[in-house]
Design a protein around this motif. Structure first.
Motif, PDB file in Angstrom:
ATOM      1  N   GLN A  47       0.837  -1.192   0.000  1.00  0.00           N
ATOM      2  CA  GLN A  47       0.000   0.000   0.000  1.00  0.00           C
ATOM      3  C   GLN A  47       0.874   1.246   0.000  1.00  0.00           C
ATOM      4  OE1 GLN A  47      -2.886  -0.013   3.195  1.00  0.00           O
ATOM      5  NE2 GLN A  47      -3.177  -2.219   3.038  1.00  0.00           N
ATOM      6  N   GLY A  48       0.314   2.352  -0.481  1.00  0.00           N
ATOM      7  CA  GLY A  48       1.020   3.619  -0.455  1.00  0.00           C
ATOM      8  C   GLY A  48       1.897   3.824  -1.670  1.00  0.00           C
ATOM      9  N   ASP A  49       2.963   4.601  -1.486  1.00  0.00           N
ATOM     10  CA  ASP A  49       3.839   4.986  -2.594  1.00  0.00           C
ATOM     11  C   ASP A  49       4.393   3.785  -3.360  1.00  0.00           C
ATOM     12  OD1 ASP A  49       3.402   7.562  -1.717  1.00  0.00           O
ATOM     13  OD2 ASP A  49       5.357   7.769  -0.750  1.00  0.00           O
ATOM     14  N   ALA A  50       4.790   2.747  -2.649  1.00  0.00           N
ATOM     15  CA  ALA A  50       5.393   1.587  -3.305  1.00  0.00           C
ATOM     16  C   ALA A  50       4.404   0.867  -4.221  1.00  0.00           C
ATOM     17  CB  ALA A  50       5.940   0.620  -2.262  1.00  0.00           C
ATOM     18  N   ALA A  51       3.119   0.950  -3.910  1.00  0.00           N
ATOM     19  CA  ALA A  51       2.107   0.240  -4.694  1.00  0.00           C
ATOM     20  C   ALA A  51       1.925   0.829  -6.086  1.00  0.00           C
ATOM     21  CB  ALA A  51       0.777   0.238  -3.950  1.00  0.00           C
ATOM     22  N   VAL A  52       2.442   2.032  -6.311  1.00  0.00           N
ATOM     23  CA  VAL A  52       2.310   2.645  -7.630  1.00  0.00           C
ATOM     24  C   VAL A  52       3.008   1.798  -8.686  1.00  0.00           C
ATOM     25  CG1 VAL A  52       2.913   4.668  -9.021  1.00  0.00           C
ATOM     26  CG2 VAL A  52       2.055   4.967  -6.680  1.00  0.00           C
ATOM     27  N   SER A  53       4.178   1.256  -8.349  1.00  0.00           N
ATOM     28  CA  SER A  53       4.917   0.496  -9.362  1.00  0.00           C
ATOM     29  C   SER A  53       5.269  -0.931  -8.948  1.00  0.00           C
ATOM     30  CB  SER A  53       6.212   1.220  -9.736  1.00  0.00           C
ATOM     31  OG  SER A  53       7.055   1.318  -8.603  1.00  0.00           O
ATOM     32  N   LEU A  54       5.304  -1.233  -7.666  1.00  0.00           N
ATOM     33  CA  LEU A  54       5.717  -2.576  -7.233  1.00  0.00           C
ATOM     34  C   LEU A  54       4.529  -3.519  -7.199  1.00  0.00           C
ATOM     35  CD1 LEU A  54       8.262  -1.774  -4.377  1.00  0.00           C
ATOM     36  CD2 LEU A  54       8.698  -2.218  -6.803  1.00  0.00           C
ATOM     37  N   ARG A  55       4.681  -4.673  -7.833  1.00  0.00           N
ATOM     38  CA  ARG A  55       3.618  -5.674  -7.869  1.00  0.00           C
ATOM     39  C   ARG A  55       3.879  -6.828  -6.911  1.00  0.00           C
ATOM     40  NH1 ARG A  55       1.673  -1.832  -9.152  1.00  0.00           N
ATOM     41  NH2 ARG A  55       1.253  -1.126 -11.263  1.00  0.00           N
ATOM     42  N   LYS A  56       5.147  -7.125  -6.630  1.00  0.00           N
ATOM     43  CA  LYS A  56       5.521  -8.220  -5.741  1.00  0.00           C
ATOM     44  C   LYS A  56       6.903  -7.933  -5.184  1.00  0.00           C
ATOM     45  CE  LYS A  56       3.406 -12.046  -4.963  1.00  0.00           C
ATOM     46  NZ  LYS A  56       2.397 -12.140  -3.915  1.00  0.00           N
ATOM     47  N   ILE A  57       7.129  -8.327  -3.922  1.00  0.00           N
ATOM     48  CA  ILE A  57       8.428  -8.133  -3.272  1.00  0.00           C
ATOM     49  C   ILE A  57       8.799  -9.432  -2.568  1.00  0.00           C
ATOM     50  CG2 ILE A  57       9.756  -6.805  -1.574  1.00  0.00           C
ATOM     51  CD1 ILE A  57       7.597  -4.594  -1.859  1.00  0.00           C
ATOM     52  N   TYR A  58      10.052  -9.814  -2.689  1.00  0.00           N
ATOM     53  CA  TYR A  58      10.583 -10.984  -1.992  1.00  0.00           C
ATOM     54  C   TYR A  58      11.810 -10.561  -1.191  1.00  0.00           C
ATOM     55  CZ  TYR A  58       7.774 -13.541  -5.370  1.00  0.00           C
ATOM     56  OH  TYR A  58       6.728 -14.005  -6.127  1.00  0.00           O
ATOM     57  N   TYR A  59      11.896 -11.020   0.055  1.00  0.00           N
ATOM     58  CA  TYR A  59      13.082 -10.824   0.891  1.00  0.00           C
ATOM     59  C   TYR A  59      13.555 -12.177   1.386  1.00  0.00           C
ATOM     60  CZ  TYR A  59      12.519  -5.747   1.543  1.00  0.00           C
ATOM     61  OH  TYR A  59      12.439  -4.398   1.361  1.00  0.00           O
ATOM     62  N   LEU A  60      14.848 -12.388   1.368  1.00  0.00           N
ATOM     63  CA  LEU A  60      15.463 -13.553   1.990  1.00  0.00           C
ATOM     64  C   LEU A  60      16.438 -13.015   3.031  1.00  0.00           C
ATOM     65  CD1 LEU A  60      15.862 -16.605   2.203  1.00  0.00           C
ATOM     66  CD2 LEU A  60      17.595 -16.408   0.409  1.00  0.00           C
ATOM     67  N   PHE A  61      16.039 -13.159   4.308  1.00  0.00           N
ATOM     68  CA  PHE A  61      16.846 -12.667   5.423  1.00  0.00           C
ATOM     69  C   PHE A  61      17.713 -13.784   5.981  1.00  0.00           C
ATOM     70  CE2 PHE A  61      13.095  -9.856   5.544  1.00  0.00           C
ATOM     71  CZ  PHE A  61      13.706  -8.612   5.587  1.00  0.00           C
ATOM     72  N   SER A  62      18.959 -13.476   6.269  1.00  0.00           N
ATOM     73  CA  SER A  62      19.876 -14.424   6.903  1.00  0.00           C
ATOM     74  C   SER A  62      20.157 -13.962   8.329  1.00  0.00           C
ATOM     75  CB  SER A  62      21.195 -14.501   6.126  1.00  0.00           C
ATOM     76  OG  SER A  62      20.962 -15.009   4.836  1.00  0.00           O
ATOM     77  N   PRO A  63      20.336 -14.896   9.255  1.00  0.00           N
ATOM     78  CA  PRO A  63      20.575 -14.518  10.646  1.00  0.00           C
ATOM     79  C   PRO A  63      21.899 -13.782  10.864  1.00  0.00           C
ATOM     80  CG  PRO A  63      20.744 -16.894  10.376  1.00  0.00           C
ATOM     81  CD  PRO A  63      20.258 -16.341   9.078  1.00  0.00           C
ATOM     82  N   ASP A  64      22.779 -13.799   9.867  1.00  0.00           N
ATOM     83  CA  ASP A  64      24.050 -13.075  10.008  1.00  0.00           C
ATOM     84  C   ASP A  64      23.899 -11.583   9.730  1.00  0.00           C
ATOM     85  OD1 ASP A  64      23.802 -12.924   7.244  1.00  0.00           O
ATOM     86  OD2 ASP A  64      25.685 -13.958   6.822  1.00  0.00           O
ATOM     87  N   GLY A  65      22.664 -11.120   9.482  1.00  0.00           N
ATOM     88  CA  GLY A  65      22.425  -9.699   9.251  1.00  0.00           C
ATOM     89  C   GLY A  65      22.492  -9.279   7.799  1.00  0.00           C
ATOM     90  N   THR A  66      22.481 -10.239   6.885  1.00  0.00           N
ATOM     91  CA  THR A  66      22.458  -9.904   5.459  1.00  0.00           C
ATOM     92  C   THR A  66      21.097 -10.279   4.879  1.00  0.00           C
ATOM     93  OG1 THR A  66      23.384 -12.043   4.794  1.00  0.00           O
ATOM     94  CG2 THR A  66      24.953 -10.237   5.200  1.00  0.00           C
ATOM     95  N   TYR A  67      20.797  -9.694   3.729  1.00  0.00           N
ATOM     96  CA  TYR A  67      19.555 -10.039   3.031  1.00  0.00           C
ATOM     97  C   TYR A  67      19.773  -9.882   1.528  1.00  0.00           C
ATOM     98  CZ  TYR A  67      18.542  -5.166   1.888  1.00  0.00           C
ATOM     99  OH  TYR A  67      18.605  -3.899   1.364  1.00  0.00           O
ATOM    100  N   THR A  68      18.896 -10.519   0.788  1.00  0.00           N
ATOM    101  CA  THR A  68      18.803 -10.292  -0.648  1.00  0.00           C
ATOM    102  C   THR A  68      17.320 -10.095  -0.936  1.00  0.00           C
ATOM    103  OG1 THR A  68      19.441 -11.094  -2.840  1.00  0.00           O
ATOM    104  CG2 THR A  68      18.671 -12.748  -1.274  1.00  0.00           C
TER     105      THR A  68
END
Length: 129
Positions: A47-68
């Motif tokens: 919802q909000g500003d991001a919904a204007v162009s983003l259709r789907k978001i994926y996050y892969l979080f690692s416990p070492d403090g990194t993400y992709t």
């Protein structure tokens, strides 16, 4: 289609909740300032500003403090994936990605809600194949 049916279509129940279908709007989210993030999460509400162009978001979080992350964006009728990698930190100030401004992180079971001044994103935990 009603808004509720759209949300239910986009946000199937998390694996531990398959017996009961609870509309996203009825979920109770609580602050999660110390939640250790780990695993794959997929957006089910933007919802909000991001919904204007983003259709789907994926996050892969690692416990070492990194993400992709990957986001499916639609601009001028064309779709493309945008990706990024970085570091995350979650504390009383909120979830911080790559040293940016903190955003509010809330949880409800396997669901996360990220609340920023320009809108919100709800993510649900998914299994890696």
């Amino acid at each position: 289609r009603t808004a509720e049916s759209v949300v239910l279509t986009c946000c199937p129940p998390a694996p531990d909740e398959r017996m009961v279908v609870e509309p996203l709007a009825e979920r109770v989210f609580e602050p999660a300032p110390t939640r250790q993030l780990e695993g794959l999460f997929e957006s089910c509400d933007i919802q909000g500003d991001a919904a204007v162009s983003l259709r789907k978001i994926y996050y892969l979080f690692s416990p070492d403090g990194t993400y992709t992350a990957a986001a499916l964006a639609e601009v001028a009728g064309k779709f493309s994936f945008q990706t990024l990698d970085g570091i995350w930190q979650n504390d009383a100030a909120g979830l911080v990605l790559d040293g940016g401004d903190p955003v509010v992180l809330e949880q409800s079971g396997d669901y996360l809600r990220l609340v920023a001044p320009g809108g919100l994103v709800v993510l649900v935990r998914k299994e890696l194949l």
